[in-house]
Design a protein around this motif. Structure first.
Motif, PDB file in Angstrom:
ATOM      1  N   SER A  34       0.877  -1.072   0.044  1.00 30.94           N
ATOM      2  CA  SER A  34       0.518  -0.077   0.227  1.00 30.94           C
ATOM      3  C   SER A  34       0.794   1.105  -0.175  1.00 30.94           C
ATOM      4  CB  SER A  34      -0.974  -0.227   1.130  1.00 30.94           C
ATOM      5  OG  SER A  34      -1.254   1.290   1.723  1.00 30.94           O
ATOM      6  N   ASN A  35       2.045   1.588   0.628  1.00 35.53           N
ATOM      7  CA  ASN A  35       3.056   2.562   0.474  1.00 35.53           C
ATOM      8  C   ASN A  35       3.423   2.667  -0.834  1.00 35.53           C
ATOM      9  OD1 ASN A  35       4.679   4.493   2.201  1.00 35.53           O
ATOM     10  ND2 ASN A  35       6.458   3.396   2.420  1.00 35.53           N
ATOM     11  N   ARG A  37       2.101   2.265  -3.133  1.00 38.30           N
ATOM     12  CA  ARG A  37       1.840   2.223  -4.112  1.00 38.30           C
ATOM     13  C   ARG A  37       1.225   3.619  -4.404  1.00 38.30           C
ATOM     14  NH1 ARG A  37      -4.335   0.315  -3.502  1.00 38.30           N
ATOM     15  NH2 ARG A  37      -3.494  -0.683  -2.232  1.00 38.30           N
ATOM     16  N   ASP A  38       0.637   4.154  -3.249  1.00 36.53           N
ATOM     17  CA  ASP A  38       0.648   5.495  -3.007  1.00 36.53           C
ATOM     18  C   ASP A  38       1.437   6.479  -2.798  1.00 36.53           C
ATOM     19  OD1 ASP A  38      -1.852   4.860  -1.850  1.00 36.53           O
ATOM     20  OD2 ASP A  38      -0.816   5.036   1.186  1.00 36.53           O
TER      21      ASP A  38
END
Length: 110
Positions: A34-35, A37-38
């Motif tokens: 997730s990190n 992708r962000d």
């Protein structure tokens, strides 16, 4: 010996510890993904904003206008240009007129 038999032979506390470590590893992997992708989204947005700002500055220069200190658009010609102090002190020889030589002969005076 299969994995099910191995886990069946372990005590309850050991089984809970192994399950907890596996769950924590899965959570860590999901947070990392997730990190990443962000971070990609933020970099893409930043690059887009920077490109738009550059295009806006270029368009203002092409139009001959810029934003002044008070926020108003001012023509580029009327903006004061900074001068370096060395330009005031030294004038290149190419800009100076040739010195006038006084000649004493009568033919040169005509």
């Amino acid at each position: 010996m299969s994995l099910a038999e191995l886990l069946g032979n372990l005590s309850l506390e050991t089984q809970i510890i192994i399950a907890g470590v596996v769950v924590l590893f899965v959570i860590l992997a999901l947070l990392h993904a997730s990190n990443l992708r962000d971070m990609r989204e933020r970099e893409a947005a930043h690059a887009d904003r920077e490109m738009r700002a550059r295009l806006d500055r270029l368009m203002q220069k092409l139009e001959g206008k810029s934003i002044g200190a008070n926020g108003r658009i001012v023509p580029a010609v009327s903006r004061p240009r900074p001068l370096s102090r060395t330009a005031d002190k030294k004038v290149p020889a190419a800009r100076c007129p040739a010195p006038v030589k006084a000649q004493g002969s009568v033919a040169a005076r005509r």
